[in-house]
Scaffold this active site. Sequence first.
Site, PDB file in Angstrom:
ATOM      1  N   ARG A  17      10.887  -2.142  12.086  1.00 51.59           N
ATOM      2  CA  ARG A  17       9.887  -1.574  12.993  1.00 51.59           C
ATOM      3  C   ARG A  17       9.685  -2.472  14.215  1.00 51.59           C
ATOM      4  O   ARG A  17       9.831  -3.669  14.139  1.00 51.59           O
ATOM      5  CB  ARG A  17       8.553  -1.409  12.250  1.00 51.59           C
ATOM      6  N   LYS A  45       0.824  -1.215   0.000  1.00 54.25           N
ATOM      7  CA  LYS A  45       0.000   0.000   0.000  1.00 54.25           C
ATOM      8  C   LYS A  45       0.855   1.261   0.000  1.00 54.25           C
ATOM      9  O   LYS A  45       0.614   2.179  -0.778  1.00 54.25           O
ATOM     10  CB  LYS A  45      -0.924   0.037   1.233  1.00 54.25           C
ATOM     11  N   ARG A  75      -0.628  -9.152  13.468  1.00 54.08           N
ATOM     12  CA  ARG A  75      -1.182  -8.158  12.541  1.00 54.08           C
ATOM     13  C   ARG A  75      -1.931  -8.826  11.394  1.00 54.08           C
ATOM     14  O   ARG A  75      -2.959  -8.327  10.939  1.00 54.08           O
ATOM     15  CB  ARG A  75      -0.078  -7.251  11.999  1.00 54.08           C
ATOM     16  N   ARG A 132      11.512  -6.247   5.526  1.00 57.33           N
ATOM     17  CA  ARG A 132      11.242  -4.824   5.329  1.00 57.33           C
ATOM     18  C   ARG A 132      11.984  -3.970   6.362  1.00 57.33           C
ATOM     19  O   ARG A 132      12.109  -4.349   7.514  1.00 57.33           O
ATOM     20  CB  ARG A 132       9.732  -4.579   5.466  1.00 57.33           C
ATOM     21  N   ARG A 182      -9.724   0.701   8.478  1.00 61.50           N
ATOM     22  CA  ARG A 182      -9.218  -0.615   8.839  1.00 61.50           C
ATOM     23  C   ARG A 182     -10.294  -1.463   9.504  1.00 61.50           C
ATOM     24  O   ARG A 182     -10.052  -2.622   9.812  1.00 61.50           O
ATOM     25  CB  ARG A 182      -8.105  -0.436   9.868  1.00 61.50           C
TER      26      ARG A 182
HETATM   27  P1  ADP Z   1       0.903  -2.171   8.097  1.00 57.80           P
HETATM   28  O1  ADP Z   1      -0.064  -1.827   7.009  1.00 57.80           O
HETATM   29  O2  ADP Z   1       2.239  -2.520   7.604  1.00 57.80           O
HETATM   30  O3  ADP Z   1       0.365  -3.153   9.099  1.00 57.80           O
HETATM   31  P2  ADP Z   1       0.642   0.484   9.263  1.00 57.80           P
HETATM   32  O4  ADP Z   1       1.862   1.306   9.222  1.00 57.80           O
HETATM   33  O5  ADP Z   1      -0.470   0.815   8.369  1.00 57.80           O
HETATM   34  O6  ADP Z   1       1.178  -0.982   9.041  1.00 57.80           O
HETATM   35  O7  ADP Z   1       0.077   0.432  10.758  1.00 57.80           O
HETATM   36  C1  ADP Z   1       0.885   0.113  11.863  1.00 57.80           C
HETATM   37  C2  ADP Z   1       0.033   0.017  13.121  1.00 57.80           C
HETATM   38  O8  ADP Z   1      -0.616   1.269  13.380  1.00 57.80           O
HETATM   39  C3  ADP Z   1      -1.119  -0.993  13.038  1.00 57.80           C
HETATM   40  O9  ADP Z   1      -0.693  -2.290  13.377  1.00 57.80           O
HETATM   41  C4  ADP Z   1      -2.091  -0.404  14.067  1.00 57.80           C
HETATM   42  O10 ADP Z   1      -1.689  -0.670  15.391  1.00 57.80           O
HETATM   43  C5  ADP Z   1      -1.942   1.082  13.851  1.00 57.80           C
HETATM   44  N1  ADP Z   1      -2.906   1.614  12.844  1.00 57.80           N
HETATM   45  C6  ADP Z   1      -2.596   2.171  11.648  1.00 57.80           C
HETATM   46  N2  ADP Z   1      -3.693   2.558  10.982  1.00 57.80           N
HETATM   47  C7  ADP Z   1      -4.744   2.213  11.766  1.00 57.80           C
HETATM   48  C8  ADP Z   1      -6.157   2.327  11.629  1.00 57.80           C
HETATM   49  N3  ADP Z   1      -6.732   2.872  10.534  1.00 57.80           N
HETATM   50  N4  ADP Z   1      -6.934   1.861  12.640  1.00 57.80           N
HETATM   51  C9  ADP Z   1      -6.394   1.307  13.750  1.00 57.80           C
HETATM   52  N5  ADP Z   1      -5.073   1.173  13.941  1.00 57.80           N
HETATM   53  C10 ADP Z   1      -4.244   1.622  12.963  1.00 57.80           C
END
Ligand code: ADP
Length: 213
Positions: A160, A13, A171, A127, A88
């Site tokens: 990370r 993404k 996740r 990553r 999400r």
């Molecule tokens: P990835 O898509 O690689 O899992 P992100 O960088 O999008 O990682 O998100 C990292 C963390 O941030 C998620 O695991 C969650 O804890 C939090 N997070 C990000 N976006 C949201 C969202 N829209 N709703 C709830 N938690 C979120």
Amino acid sequence: MRLILLGAPGAGKGTVAKMLTEIDGSVQISTGDILRGAVKDGTELGKQAEAFMKAGDLVPDELIMGIMGERLKEKDCEPGFLLDGFPRTIPQAEALKTLLADLGLALDGVVNLNVPRDVILDRLTTRRTCTDCGAIYNVKSNPPKEEGQCDKCGGPVVQRDDETEEAISKRLDVYNEKTAPLAGFYQNEGMLWDIEATSSGVVVNTIKEKLGL
Ligand code: ADP
Ligand code: ZN
């Protein structure tokens, strides 16, 4: 363009969003980047979000909607936006629908990036991310020129906190349970674009075609 990018962690993404911003100046909005920035800066938001993130859990919907309600009103969103990692959950998708209606904005589409699970696992464990600008690298396929140092801003490139094997598997479970149902939600709205996402370049070209660009 105004798009939502859906897809499991590691589906690409962020990479696709960054490539799309170069087409028409639309801005990438990554809730993950916003939250990581808040944690790093030690803000109130960061304090509230940190434990959830570290465990690989979702941050509560109220916090996310608070952030996005403000973010989408900012001036840099005028040319368009690419929502990366938001919504999400179904409640976030419902709240976004209301928010966009209030702002008088319509989405062009919802891109669903499909990637096989073994590819996802391999990508996530290899990553690396710049803690300053969010640039994404891969130790195998796309390492920074200087090890541990961002090509773009010189910041530290690290794995990370939530990219341990345990947090990754958490996740992916959370994704399947809470986020995967959004594909059905947007399918019902007639907005879903399902795309096989093994190559980011191919994905971007497919999106351009759909947008008539
Ligand atoms: P990835 O898509 O690689 O899992 P992100 O960088 O999008 O990682 O998100 C990292 C963390 O941030 C998620 O695991 C969650 O804890 C939090 N997070 C990000 N976006 C949201 C969202 N829209 N709703 C709830 N938690 C979120
Ligand atoms: Zn950087």
